[in-house]
Design a protein around this motif. Structure first.
Motif, PDB file in Angstrom:
ATOM      1  N   ILE A   1       4.473  12.772  11.432  1.00 44.12           N
ATOM      2  CA  ILE A   1       3.157  12.944  10.806  1.00 44.12           C
ATOM      3  C   ILE A   1       2.252  11.865  11.391  1.00 44.12           C
ATOM      4  O   ILE A   1       2.464  10.670  11.153  1.00 44.12           O
ATOM      5  N   ASP A   2       1.244  12.306  12.144  1.00 43.63           N
ATOM      6  CA  ASP A   2       0.305  11.364  12.744  1.00 43.63           C
ATOM      7  C   ASP A   2      -1.110  11.619  12.236  1.00 43.63           C
ATOM      8  O   ASP A   2      -2.075  11.184  12.845  1.00 43.63           O
ATOM      9  N   MET A   3      -1.181  12.324  11.121  1.00 43.29           N
ATOM     10  CA  MET A   3      -2.482  12.603  10.524  1.00 43.29           C
ATOM     11  C   MET A   3      -2.363  12.438   9.010  1.00 43.29           C
ATOM     12  O   MET A   3      -1.445  13.003   8.397  1.00 43.29           O
ATOM     13  N   TRP A   4      -3.281  11.660   8.444  1.00 42.07           N
ATOM     14  CA  TRP A   4      -3.177  11.320   7.017  1.00 42.07           C
ATOM     15  C   TRP A   4      -4.536  11.367   6.323  1.00 42.07           C
ATOM     16  O   TRP A   4      -5.536  10.904   6.874  1.00 42.07           O
ATOM     17  N   ASP A   5      -4.537  11.909   5.110  1.00 35.84           N
ATOM     18  CA  ASP A   5      -5.653  11.668   4.191  1.00 35.84           C
ATOM     19  C   ASP A   5      -5.398  10.274   3.622  1.00 35.84           C
ATOM     20  O   ASP A   5      -4.586  10.103   2.712  1.00 35.84           O
ATOM     21  N   VAL A   6      -6.063   9.283   4.185  1.00 34.23           N
ATOM     22  CA  VAL A   6      -5.749   7.902   3.805  1.00 34.23           C
ATOM     23  C   VAL A   6      -6.194   7.623   2.383  1.00 34.23           C
ATOM     24  O   VAL A   6      -5.465   7.039   1.592  1.00 34.23           O
ATOM     25  N   ILE A   7      -7.400   8.078   2.059  1.00 33.90           N
ATOM     26  CA  ILE A   7      -7.900   7.791   0.711  1.00 33.90           C
ATOM     27  C   ILE A   7      -8.672   9.007   0.213  1.00 33.90           C
ATOM     28  O   ILE A   7      -9.371   9.672   0.973  1.00 33.90           O
ATOM     29  N   ASN A   8      -8.481   9.279  -1.056  1.00 36.48           N
ATOM     30  CA  ASN A   8      -8.961  10.515  -1.656  1.00 36.48           C
ATOM     31  C   ASN A   8      -9.943  10.227  -2.790  1.00 36.48           C
ATOM     32  O   ASN A   8      -9.650   9.411  -3.665  1.00 36.48           O
ATOM     33  N   GLU A   9     -11.112  10.868  -2.726  1.00 36.37           N
ATOM     34  CA  GLU A   9     -12.056  10.860  -3.860  1.00 36.37           C
ATOM     35  C   GLU A   9     -12.558   9.470  -4.214  1.00 36.37           C
ATOM     36  O   GLU A   9     -12.551   9.043  -5.369  1.00 36.37           O
ATOM     37  N   VAL A  10     -13.061   8.786  -3.211  1.00 33.23           N
ATOM     38  CA  VAL A  10     -13.543   7.405  -3.404  1.00 33.23           C
ATOM     39  C   VAL A  10     -14.847   7.357  -4.188  1.00 33.23           C
ATOM     40  O   VAL A  10     -15.107   6.392  -4.893  1.00 33.23           O
ATOM     41  N   VAL A  11     -15.659   8.423  -4.074  1.00 26.79           N
ATOM     42  CA  VAL A  11     -16.960   8.381  -4.765  1.00 26.79           C
ATOM     43  C   VAL A  11     -16.745   8.146  -6.256  1.00 26.79           C
ATOM     44  O   VAL A  11     -17.383   7.299  -6.868  1.00 26.79           O
ATOM     45  N   ILE A  12     -15.795   8.868  -6.846  1.00 22.94           N
ATOM     46  CA  ILE A  12     -15.561   8.738  -8.289  1.00 22.94           C
ATOM     47  C   ILE A  12     -14.563   7.611  -8.611  1.00 22.94           C
ATOM     48  O   ILE A  12     -14.484   7.165  -9.760  1.00 22.94           O
ATOM     49  N   MET A  13     -13.845   7.145  -7.629  1.00 24.53           N
ATOM     50  CA  MET A  13     -12.700   6.254  -7.859  1.00 24.53           C
ATOM     51  C   MET A  13     -12.954   5.071  -8.826  1.00 24.53           C
ATOM     52  O   MET A  13     -12.207   4.915  -9.789  1.00 24.53           O
ATOM     53  N   PRO A  14     -13.996   4.262  -8.626  1.00 22.90           N
ATOM     54  CA  PRO A  14     -14.139   3.103  -9.511  1.00 22.90           C
ATOM     55  C   PRO A  14     -14.717   3.450 -10.885  1.00 22.90           C
ATOM     56  O   PRO A  14     -14.671   2.621 -11.791  1.00 22.90           O
ATOM     57  N   ILE A  15     -15.272   4.652 -11.021  1.00 23.63           N
ATOM     58  CA  ILE A  15     -15.849   5.020 -12.322  1.00 23.63           C
ATOM     59  C   ILE A  15     -15.022   6.106 -13.014  1.00 23.63           C
ATOM     60  O   ILE A  15     -15.383   6.590 -14.068  1.00 23.63           O
ATOM     61  N   PHE A  16     -13.890   6.427 -12.417  1.00 23.43           N
ATOM     62  CA  PHE A  16     -12.974   7.398 -13.030  1.00 23.43           C
ATOM     63  C   PHE A  16     -12.476   6.810 -14.350  1.00 23.43           C
ATOM     64  O   PHE A  16     -11.941   5.705 -14.388  1.00 23.43           O
ATOM     65  N   ASN A  17     -12.693   7.538 -15.443  1.00 31.92           N
ATOM     66  CA  ASN A  17     -12.392   6.917 -16.744  1.00 31.92           C
ATOM     67  C   ASN A  17     -11.531   7.783 -17.667  1.00 31.92           C
ATOM     68  O   ASN A  17     -11.519   7.594 -18.880  1.00 31.92           O
ATOM     69  N   LYS A  18     -10.794   8.726 -17.071  1.00 34.05           N
ATOM     70  CA  LYS A  18      -9.954   9.576 -17.921  1.00 34.05           C
ATOM     71  C   LYS A  18      -8.732   8.821 -18.437  1.00 34.05           C
ATOM     72  O   LYS A  18      -8.237   9.099 -19.517  1.00 34.05           O
TER      73      LYS A  18
ATOM     74  N   GLU B   1      -9.757  -1.753   3.719  1.00 36.19           N
ATOM     75  CA  GLU B   1      -8.384  -2.265   3.630  1.00 36.19           C
ATOM     76  C   GLU B   1      -7.362  -1.162   3.892  1.00 36.19           C
ATOM     77  O   GLU B   1      -6.415  -1.343   4.667  1.00 36.19           O
ATOM     78  N   VAL B   2      -7.527  -0.016   3.240  1.00 31.69           N
ATOM     79  CA  VAL B   2      -6.496   1.021   3.381  1.00 31.69           C
ATOM     80  C   VAL B   2      -6.519   1.624   4.794  1.00 31.69           C
ATOM     81  O   VAL B   2      -5.463   1.936   5.360  1.00 31.69           O
ATOM     82  N   PHE B   3      -7.703   1.764   5.364  1.00 27.41           N
ATOM     83  CA  PHE B   3      -7.771   2.256   6.746  1.00 27.41           C
ATOM     84  C   PHE B   3      -7.173   1.243   7.722  1.00 27.41           C
ATOM     85  O   PHE B   3      -6.472   1.632   8.659  1.00 27.41           O
TER      86      PHE B   3
END
Lengths: 407, 407
Positions: free
Chosen positions: B153-170, B190-192
């Motif tokens: 596997i040389d292709m990755w979704d490194v990070i998902n849904e960053v727009v909502i990430m810090p305000i995700f409150n469920k 950092e993750v990249f």
């Protein structure tokens, strides 16, 4: 403890005679003369008024208007919309605006210029240029205004409404063109650099009506790109209804994480019927008449009080500007403190009760002790202290202050 | 000229004999064996299937399922949701996933891992850590997976849904905590960095369901901050209705300005009743039964064709992944190509007509000229060329190709 402790100084006054001995057991009177917090308003009729262009009844009317204005506010926004400020290239309206700024300054007001770069009301003659020329003209314009007004105006909304800027599609304009080409971050970087270069000690704002996560992410991107933003401007034109405390606090929470002062730059709460919620661009709402109503005025006053209390309670907020002082300005809305027929609305008196009442030291009589010392706690700002017929001034700017006074 | 010229190569084949002389006036047959464009699908039941964990009828069923899958697709997304991949710290599901990736690879599929960092389905044991430890564990996890799977596997979704990430409150989770502290841009950086460090030649994506200006500004901020983003992932879960061509094109226009490949990473068009528009988080919609209907299947097929045509016509789009192959997966939705009772829906056949029909060179008989030359135009990808009983392969990767073949 109130919600506003962060707005106050705890002060120790050490009062001496000219010969250096303490002024013991003496009565001194302390009066606040100005808030450190910027309570502002935008009322662009100040330009013809300060330039003595009005006559007769009109002039008298505006004398009363600006008397009221200055009783409440210590901060004014002046219009620098490029299309109006320099309708013909090379003929800017500098002299009239300088005279206006000087007059406001002489009345104790801090003055902010609005805006230096915006796609709306930008110079129409940019359309004849290529993008390189537009950017050059924009940066030159910024350097010119910021340096020519330095000392009179040291605070600017450098760029307005960047979130929508490159995708604004109501009409072609020079600024959308360059924002599309450069991207938002590079354009903001350029315009801030020009402003800072022209007045390194100035206070430079970015300003937007978009309070969504998009604006937040834009600011994060700008800071990561090294742009110096001195204050984050948040518009709050509530023609479609007051946000309420919860939404306001949610916005404050999101934007305060940058640890940069927040200015509420354009606050509107109307005293008439609300604009229908389906209107997306407020400018699309056209009405011949938009009356101020008794119920509307009561609601406006109540909501304005809640809004100011919410904002004043938040430590990152450093300024609130109302938009505008008189009814019938932008959108012909009943947005002001004074109706079209010159009646002062409840909102004025209610805010007065806060700004010059609850949050104000009107007159405080203190008695010094054996060491000439007296203590008090007051809202940050400028003060006058008097003892019999002698008078001097001091400033409260920090949480704790130790001030030596010589009479 | 079609809308897809940018997907094609114009090829000159120069065919020689082993002795170097041109193969004149000879018949050769060209066949496409693979698309360069990534036509993908996510079907996570491939993990137990490839690991030979199924038995009897179940096994037989999935043999047919994956036969169909591989007839249409050349690209597969594998699940690396941290909560499931490593439910107990230190016990990752590496072996099963490796076996799955190997199997897919052996069948000619490119494999992508999804996702390495996401607030949803993240490791629950992060909650016991402080933020520094969470970040450390997250980066270690990325380095581990990306390096251990390199080559498979040389292709990755490194990070998902960053727009909502810090305000995700469920619910509280480790990733929202660190995103709140670091900010979006720093966390992405950092993750990249960790991913690129572990496999410098990998292809690393950011991925979001948010297609608004907020995501666009985030990407701009990331690029200005120097983050290397190899492809922009755009989700298009259309459980509430197909976007239509216009909205799709508007999104493509906004995101293509970065000049970075765009992957449609999660495409769903359902063949049943639409989810009501008032649902904001798709996960909130719970139904016991969500049947596929004849009208729904016809609509799904038609809309899928429009969607694929719109995306394939846009030069920046390099991949489309359907979510998922079988009905009844995520949200129990009739989102697949195959119903719960194993019936292949019209959408499969309609997309087949494009991917292995209109956009495919099934068999092309060419005759070489006096110089052993033959010309043709074909969709980029892998080809097989045969002359009588001899066979060889070539690749079309550029607008113009000159290929020497020796038989």
């Amino acid at each position: 403890m109130s919600n506003y402790e962060h707005r106050k100084s705890t002060v120790t006054l050490k009062i001496k005679r000219v010969d250096g001995t303490p002024l013991k057991n003496a009565e001194v009177v302390v009066r606040q003369t100005k808030h450190k917090f910027l309570f502002g308003c935008a009322e662009f009729s100040v330009v013809p008024f300060a330039n003595d262009e009005l006559q007769g009844k009109e002039k008298e009317k505006f004398e009363t208007v600006f008397e009221k204005f200055l009783e409440l506010f210590n901060f004014a926004t002046l219009p620098f919309y490029w299309a109006r400020f320099e309708p013909v290239k090379g003929k800017p309206d500098t002299i009239r605006l300088k005279k206006t700024a000087e007059w406001l300054l002489s009345k104790g007001c801090t003055v902010k210029g609005h805006p230096l770069c915006w796609h709306t009301l930008t110079a129409p003659w940019l359309l004849e240029m290529d993008n390189q020329q537009i950017l050059f003209a924009q940066l030159e314009r910024i350097r010119r205004e910021v340096s020519e007004f330095a000392g009179l105006i040291d605070m600017w909304d450098v760029i307005n409404e960047v979130v929508i800027m490159p995708i604004f599609n109501k009409y072609d304009n020079g600024i959308t063109r360059i924002c599309k080409e450069l991207g938002r971050i590079r354009l903001v970087k350029e315009v801030f650099s020009a402003a800072i270069e022209a007045n390194p000690d100035g206070i430079f704002l970015i300003n937007d009506f978009n309070t969504s996560v998009a604006y937040e992410i834009l600011i994060e991107g700008l800071l990561e790109a090294g742009v110096r933003i001195d204050a984050i401007g948040i518009q709050s034109h509530m023609h479609q209804g007051y946000w309420g405390v919860e939404k306001t606090q949610e916005i404050l929470e999101r934007f305060s994480r940058f640890n940069i002062p927040i200015h509420f730059t354009e606050t509107t709460i109307i005293s008439g019927n609300l604009m229908p919620p389906e209107i997306e661009d407020l400018n699309d709402y056209k009405v011949d008449e938009w009356p101020s109503t008794p119920e509307g005025e009561e609601r406006q006053a109540m909501e304005a009080v809640m809004h100011y209390k919410t904002l004043f309670a938040h430590p990152m907020v450093k300024a609130i500007t109302w938009w505008n002082f008189l009814d019938g300005g932008w959108l012909n809305a009943p947005a002001g403190f004074i109706t079209k027929d010159g009646r002062v609305k409840p909102v004025y008196y209610e805010l007065y009760k806060l700004i010059k009442g609850e949050w104000w030291i009107d007159k405080l009589t203190l008695v010094t002790d054996e060491n000439g010392t007296a203590n008090f706690s007051g809202y940050m700002g400028d003060y006058e202290i008097s003892c019999q017929d002698r008078k001097t001034t001091f400033k409260l700017e920090n949480k704790k202050e130790f001030i030596e006074i010589t009479f």
